[in-house]
Structure formats: structure tokens, C-alpha cells
Design a protein around this motif. Structure first.
Motif, mmCIF file in Angstrom:
data_model
loop_
_atom_site.group_PDB
_atom_site.id
_atom_site.type_symbol
_atom_site.label_atom_id
_atom_site.label_comp_id
_atom_site.label_asym_id
_atom_site.label_seq_id
_atom_site.Cartn_x
_atom_site.Cartn_y
_atom_site.Cartn_z
ATOM 1 N N LEU A 189 0.823 -1.211 0.000
ATOM 2 C CA LEU A 189 0.000 0.000 0.000
ATOM 3 C C LEU A 189 0.856 1.259 0.000
ATOM 4 N N ALA A 190 1.968 1.222 0.714
ATOM 5 C CA ALA A 190 2.866 2.382 0.724
ATOM 6 C C ALA A 190 3.458 2.615 -0.662
ATOM 7 N N ALA A 191 3.829 1.531 -1.356
ATOM 8 C CA ALA A 191 4.361 1.670 -2.715
ATOM 9 C C ALA A 191 3.300 2.226 -3.656
ATOM 10 N N GLU A 192 2.063 1.717 -3.528
ATOM 11 C CA GLU A 192 0.973 2.231 -4.361
ATOM 12 C C GLU A 192 0.700 3.703 -4.075
ATOM 13 N N LEU A 193 0.765 4.059 -2.820
ATOM 14 C CA LEU A 193 0.537 5.452 -2.448
ATOM 15 C C LEU A 193 1.618 6.360 -3.010
ATOM 16 N N THR A 194 2.859 5.904 -2.956
ATOM 17 C CA THR A 194 3.963 6.686 -3.516
ATOM 18 C C THR A 194 3.792 6.842 -5.015
ATOM 19 N N GLN A 195 3.398 5.750 -5.684
ATOM 20 C CA GLN A 195 3.182 5.811 -7.134
ATOM 21 C C GLN A 195 2.027 6.751 -7.468
ATOM 22 N N ALA A 196 0.941 6.677 -6.705
ATOM 23 C CA ALA A 196 -0.204 7.554 -6.951
ATOM 24 C C ALA A 196 0.163 9.017 -6.721
ATOM 25 N N ALA A 197 0.980 9.266 -5.706
ATOM 26 C CA ALA A 197 1.411 10.642 -5.455
ATOM 27 C C ALA A 197 2.262 11.163 -6.612
ATOM 28 N N ALA A 198 3.143 10.316 -7.148
ATOM 29 C CA ALA A 198 3.975 10.726 -8.280
ATOM 30 C C ALA A 198 3.114 10.992 -9.511
ATOM 31 N N GLU A 199 2.124 10.114 -9.762
ATOM 32 C CA GLU A 199 1.238 10.321 -10.908
ATOM 33 C C GLU A 199 0.413 11.597 -10.744
ATOM 34 N N THR A 200 -0.020 11.866 -9.528
ATOM 35 C CA THR A 200 -0.785 13.088 -9.270
ATOM 36 C C THR A 200 0.068 14.318 -9.510
ATOM 37 N N THR A 201 1.310 14.283 -9.051
ATOM 38 C CA THR A 201 2.219 15.409 -9.266
ATOM 39 C C THR A 201 2.457 15.637 -10.755
ATOM 40 N N ALA A 202 2.650 14.537 -11.497
ATOM 41 C CA ALA A 202 2.859 14.661 -12.947
ATOM 42 C C ALA A 202 1.611 15.211 -13.639
ATOM 43 N N ALA A 203 0.443 14.740 -13.219
ATOM 44 C CA ALA A 203 -0.798 15.229 -13.819
ATOM 45 C C ALA A 203 -1.002 16.706 -13.508
ATOM 46 N N ASN A 204 -0.672 17.114 -12.290
ATOM 47 C CA ASN A 204 -0.792 18.541 -11.953
ATOM 48 C C ASN A 204 0.172 19.381 -12.777
ATOM 49 N N ALA A 205 1.382 18.860 -13.006
ATOM 50 C CA ALA A 205 2.347 19.596 -13.841
ATOM 51 C C ALA A 205 1.831 19.725 -15.271
ATOM 52 N N TRP A 206 1.253 18.619 -15.810
ATOM 53 C CA TRP A 206 0.679 18.672 -17.156
ATOM 54 C C TRP A 206 -0.465 19.676 -17.215
ATOM 55 N N ALA A 207 -1.313 19.652 -16.200
ATOM 56 C CA ALA A 207 -2.448 20.575 -16.186
ATOM 57 C C ALA A 207 -1.974 22.019 -16.139
ATOM 58 N N ALA A 208 -0.947 22.292 -15.341
ATOM 59 C CA ALA A 208 -0.424 23.656 -15.265
ATOM 60 C C ALA A 208 0.174 24.072 -16.607
ATOM 61 N N GLU B 10 -0.342 27.151 -21.698
ATOM 62 C CA GLU B 10 -0.431 27.203 -23.147
ATOM 63 C C GLU B 10 -1.769 27.779 -23.599
ATOM 64 N N MET B 11 -2.850 27.427 -22.915
ATOM 65 C CA MET B 11 -4.161 27.986 -23.252
ATOM 66 C C MET B 11 -4.172 29.493 -23.016
ATOM 67 N N ALA B 12 -3.567 29.917 -21.921
ATOM 68 C CA ALA B 12 -3.513 31.353 -21.642
ATOM 69 C C ALA B 12 -2.703 32.075 -22.721
ATOM 70 N N ASP B 13 -1.594 31.448 -23.163
ATOM 71 C CA ASP B 13 -0.800 32.057 -24.234
ATOM 72 C C ASP B 13 -1.590 32.132 -25.529
ATOM 73 N N ARG C 178 1.010 26.362 -31.964
ATOM 74 C CA ARG C 178 0.794 26.169 -30.529
ATOM 75 C C ARG C 178 -0.424 25.293 -30.260
ATOM 76 N N LEU C 179 -1.466 25.477 -31.067
ATOM 77 C CA LEU C 179 -2.653 24.655 -30.922
ATOM 78 C C LEU C 179 -2.343 23.194 -31.213
ATOM 79 N N GLY C 180 -1.485 22.962 -32.194
ATOM 80 C CA GLY C 180 -1.049 21.594 -32.511
ATOM 81 C C GLY C 180 -0.280 20.988 -31.340
ATOM 82 N N HIS C 181 0.609 21.792 -30.740
ATOM 83 C CA HIS C 181 1.359 21.309 -29.568
ATOM 84 C C HIS C 181 0.414 21.009 -28.401
ATOM 85 N N LEU C 182 -0.576 21.870 -28.244
ATOM 86 C CA LEU C 182 -1.546 21.674 -27.168
ATOM 87 C C LEU C 182 -2.345 20.385 -27.380
#
Length: 183
Positions: A122-141, A146-149, A166-170
């Protein structure tokens, strides 16, 4: 206001509690303390305002091992008036009790090991989920930036070629984030 100077022994006798409990009570209630001429601690207690009802003691829950040890201790080991056959039977009973207790301990150990492995997973799964959440938040930011630009480029009357790129990159970033989320 009736204030009495009592030693811990006097206080414990009056309240029918132990001397250490009386000392602890005096500390909790922050009663003024002083020393008598013979060096004993005196506590100033206002008897008119003081009400004390001791809490009932909580009984300890006996588990299998404690109950078995109590049974073993209750038996008289090797009294002189018994014959050797009774002693041999008593030794056999002790050995059987020891074997049973070892089985109980082994079962508890197995449960402990299983739960520890589960907690590690469970600790390993939690660590993995936290890493995925951090990556998803970075992608969202990044996507929000890019949308603001893109929005700012349209308002400023910027070049359409740059906006299309830029739209293609987005779009590619959205597809990549979607693929990563499905894994």
C-alpha cells in the motif's frame, strides 16, 4: 474557607487512594505545596471546595498467553508429597501448554508478516499515486499556461501560424496526457 495543610500520606488516607495518586492529584490541581519542618511535602487543600470521586480502575483484558501463563503459575510445580507419575504428567502438561503457546505465537507472527507486506504494498501504491498526481498537476499547469498564451495571442492579433502551431502542440500534449492517464 477551610484550608488544611496535609502531607501526601494524610491526603491519600483521607481520599482512600495511594500516596503517588495523591501526589499526582496535587500536581494536576496545582495546589500550593511547601515543606514541613521535618522535610515532608505539605499540600494546601481547601476542604470546603474540594470534591473528589476516584475513577474506577479499568480491568486489563487478558489474552491467550496471559491466561495460559496464569494457569501454569497456579499449578504447584513438583510438590514433595506427589509421586513421580504425577510429576511426569505435570511435566507433560507443561510441555503441551508450551507447544500450544508457541503455535499461537507463530500464528500471530504470520498475521504480522502478512499485514506488514500488505502495508508495504500500500505504501508503494501510495507513492506511485502521489507521483502520478504530481505529474498530472504539472501537465495541467502546462496546458493552462499554453491555453492562456493562445488566448493572449488571439487578443493581441498575433500571427495565426504561431497560434496554429501552438494549438497543434496543445492537442499533442492533451493526447499524450490522455494516454498516460489510461496506463
Amino acid at each position: 474557607m477551610c484550608v488544611a495543610l496535609l502531607t501526601y500520606a494524610d491526603l491519600s488516607a483521607r481520599l482512600n487512594i495511594s500516596r503517588e495518586a495523591a501526589r499526582s492529584l496535587a500536581r494536576r490541581r496545582r495546589w500550593p505545596r511547601s515543606r514541613s519542618e521535618d522535610g515532608k511535602a505539605l499540600v494546601s487543600v481547601d476542604l470546603a471546595e474540594f470534591r473528589y470521586t476516584p475513577r474506577p480502575r479499568r480491568a486489563r483484558r487478558a489474552d491467550h498467553v496471559d491466561a495460559s501463563l496464569a494457569k501454569v503459575e497456579a499449578l504447584e510445580p513438583f510438590p514433595d508429597r506427589r509421586d513421580s507419575l504425577e510429576n511426569a504428567l505435570e511435566i507433560a502438561a507443561f510441555k503441551a501448554e508450551i507447544a500450544r503457546l508457541e503455535e499461537v505465537a507463530a500464528a500471530y507472527r504470520a498475521v504480522f508478516e502478512r499485514e506488514r507486506e500488505r502495508a508495504d504494498r500500500l505504501a508503494a501504491e501510495l507513492t506511485q499515486a502521489a507521483a502520478e498526481t504530481t505529474a498530472a498537476n504539472a501537465w495541467a499547469a502546462r496546458l493552462e499556461d499554453e491555453m492562456a498564451d493562445l488566448r493572449a495571442g488571439r487578443r493581441d492579433g498575433g500571427a495565426t501560424a504561431g497560434a496554429a502551431r501552438r494549438l497543434g502542440h496543445l492537442a499533442a500534449a492533451i493526447v499524450q496526457a490522455d494516454r498516460a492517464a489510461r496506463r
